[in-house]
Design an enzyme around this catalytic site. Structure first.
Site, PDB file in Angstrom:
ATOM      1  N   LYS A 104       0.838  -1.202   0.000  1.00  0.00           N
ATOM      2  CA  LYS A 104       0.000   0.000   0.000  1.00  0.00           C
ATOM      3  C   LYS A 104       0.875   1.254   0.000  1.00  0.00           C
ATOM      4  O   LYS A 104       0.647   2.189  -0.771  1.00  0.00           O
ATOM      5  CB  LYS A 104      -0.903  -0.029   1.237  1.00  0.00           C
ATOM      6  CG  LYS A 104      -2.076   0.929   1.213  1.00  0.00           C
ATOM      7  CD  LYS A 104      -2.964   0.741   2.441  1.00  0.00           C
ATOM      8  CE  LYS A 104      -3.607  -0.630   2.483  1.00  0.00           C
ATOM      9  NZ  LYS A 104      -4.577  -0.747   3.595  1.00  0.00           N
ATOM     10  N   SER A 106      -1.984   9.683   7.300  1.00  0.00           N
ATOM     11  CA  SER A 106      -1.106   9.373   8.435  1.00  0.00           C
ATOM     12  C   SER A 106       0.320   9.843   8.138  1.00  0.00           C
ATOM     13  O   SER A 106       1.019  10.350   9.027  1.00  0.00           O
ATOM     14  CB  SER A 106      -1.104   7.871   8.719  1.00  0.00           C
ATOM     15  OG  SER A 106      -2.213   7.502   9.507  1.00  0.00           O
ATOM     16  N   LYS A 130       2.259  -3.785  11.330  1.00  0.00           N
ATOM     17  CA  LYS A 130       0.912  -3.989  11.872  1.00  0.00           C
ATOM     18  C   LYS A 130       1.038  -4.569  13.262  1.00  0.00           C
ATOM     19  O   LYS A 130       2.003  -5.273  13.582  1.00  0.00           O
ATOM     20  CB  LYS A 130       0.090  -4.950  11.002  1.00  0.00           C
ATOM     21  CG  LYS A 130      -1.411  -4.693  11.086  1.00  0.00           C
ATOM     22  CD  LYS A 130      -1.804  -3.408  10.376  1.00  0.00           C
ATOM     23  CE  LYS A 130      -3.308  -3.188  10.425  1.00  0.00           C
ATOM     24  NZ  LYS A 130      -3.709  -2.027   9.619  1.00  0.00           N
TER      25      LYS A 130
END
Length: 412
Positions: A91, A346, A103
């Site tokens: 991504k 972000s 993650k």
């Protein structure tokens, strides 16, 4: 049932074959650089000591520090966390962000915790993963069942141990403590931008489009509202309690008010009810699966009637279903592009934290639009050039950047 991490690697294999990449590239990307399992003791309100299990995975940092959310959910597993970190690597590469994939997660049912127990768990989790976290090392963010308040707790805990304020260690914070304008709507806004660009390629007027959205949380809710604002007709939405449908159109802002009053889209007076499964099979222009992974499978792919599927969630379409949809010429805008708006903003928050200089919401929206439109164009062009799907096209764009970075760093 096939392991979720193995399923996630299917488009990587396809893109690698198309690009005829060195096998070492695929080998490196098929494994996370680091995984961490921690056990978190938390003192409960009644005095008991309960031990929770948590994880953090850093998949690939060739392009920059790891980046990715933290989810609190009873179903969290190491395989799930590894898979989500893997998707984050691609991504970030698709959007050309200077990040790798990360993650984290904790196995917990947050509904069973008081506010004080939840705060102690959030702070204790940050303490446990602190050795691998940092604003130049790995920058977490909110995910399922975590929010801006919890990010503030974690940032505060990290800052305590450093002895000074470190807002850039985590994103998705409230604005007062370093959060970015425009972060709340970012993922849904990115979904809308991708759908709009797909409509341009397919010569579909926005005002003639019908939309069904599975999942009326942050991503699905903002996707529905922003598409509605752009002129599309929202005909169905759903949450975990069921789905509602009105062929004449729904007002997502009115549904949002209903959800705030009742806790669910169910019972909305201006619509008929249906199941989530029925919503997926409606004859609409666009289907936005924005709930959980594995919603469209080989078992229902042949009944999907949407012309475009925009993956608001991570992994809602399985590899087997992808093949069926491609054969039926249904465009799938892949998750690593469609829902990349969140990590894009972000990134903006992180940059603002590092410089201690903050942008207006208008500036954030404009910068996000520029990056998402450019990413969609590059993915579409790659898919056209290699005569493949948008998903494989997205992996091609990402792989070209990742393989070059790994080569230049001497990893290959």
């Amino acid at each position: 049932m096939q392991n979720i991490f193995e399923m996630a690697k299917k488009p990587l294999e396809q893109a690698s074959q198309i690009l005829r990449l060195d096998q070492n590239v695929s080998s490196l990307l098929a494994h996370p650089e680091r995984t961490l399992e921690v056990h978190i003791p938390v003192r409960m309100d009644d005095g008991r000591l309960e031990i929770f299990t948590g994880y953090r995975s850093q998949h690939n940092t060739a392009l920059g520090p790891a980046k990715g959310g933290i989810r609190f959910h009873p179903g969290v597993t190491m395989d799930e966390v590894k898979t989500l970190a893997f998707w984050m690597t691609f991504k970030c590469a698709v959007l050309n962000l200077p990040y790798g994939g990360g993650k984290g997660g904790v196995i917990v049912d947050t509904r069973k915790l008081s506010r004080s127990e939840l705060e102690r768990l959030a702070r204790s989790y940050m303490q446990k993963i602190m050795p691998v976290i940092g604003e130049h090392q790995d920058i977490p963010a909110p995910d399922v069942n975590t929010d801006s308040r919890m990010m503030a707790w974690m940032m505060d805990e990290y800052s305590k141990y450093q002895g000074y304020n470190v807002p850039g260690v985590i994103t998705g914070k409230p604005k007062t403590v370093g959060g970015s304008a425009g972060r709340g709507s970012a993922t849904g806004r990115g979904v809308m931008f991708c759908i709009r660009e797909a409509f341009k390629k397919m010569a579909i007027p926005m005002k003639e489009a019908t939309v069904a959205v599975q999942g009326f949380g942050n991503v699905g809710g903002f996707s529905a509202k922003l598409l509605f604002d752009a002129g599309a007709k929202i005909v169905a939405v759903s949450d975990m309690y069921g789905a509602i449908y009105n062929q004449q159109g729904l007002d997502p802002y009115d549904i949002e008010r209903h959800v705030k009053e009742t806790g669910s889209v169910a019972g909305y007076r201006r619509a008929e009810t249906m199941t989530n499964g029925q919503l997926l099979e409606l004859p609409v222009t666009v289907l936005v699966p924005a709930a959980l992974e594995g919603q469209i499978t080989s078992g229902n792919a042949d009944r999907i009637q949407a012309r475009i599927i925009a993956e608001g969630a991570n992994g809602p379409v399985t590899p087997d279903a992808d093949s069926v949809l491609a054969g039926r010429e249904i465009m799938v805008i892949p998750d690593i592009l469609a829902n990349a708006g969140g990590v894009t903003v972000s990134y903006f928050e992180w940059v603002q934290n590092l410089y201690r200089y903050y942008w207006t919401e208008k500036e954030v929206h404009a910068r996000q639009e520029d990056m998402m439109v450019d990413a969609f164009a590059k993915v579409y062009e790659a898919a056209e050039r290699y005569r493949t799907s948008l998903r494989v096209g997205a992996y091609i764009v990402a792989l070209e950047r990742l393989s070059e970075a790994m080569r230049l760093r001497g990893w290959l």
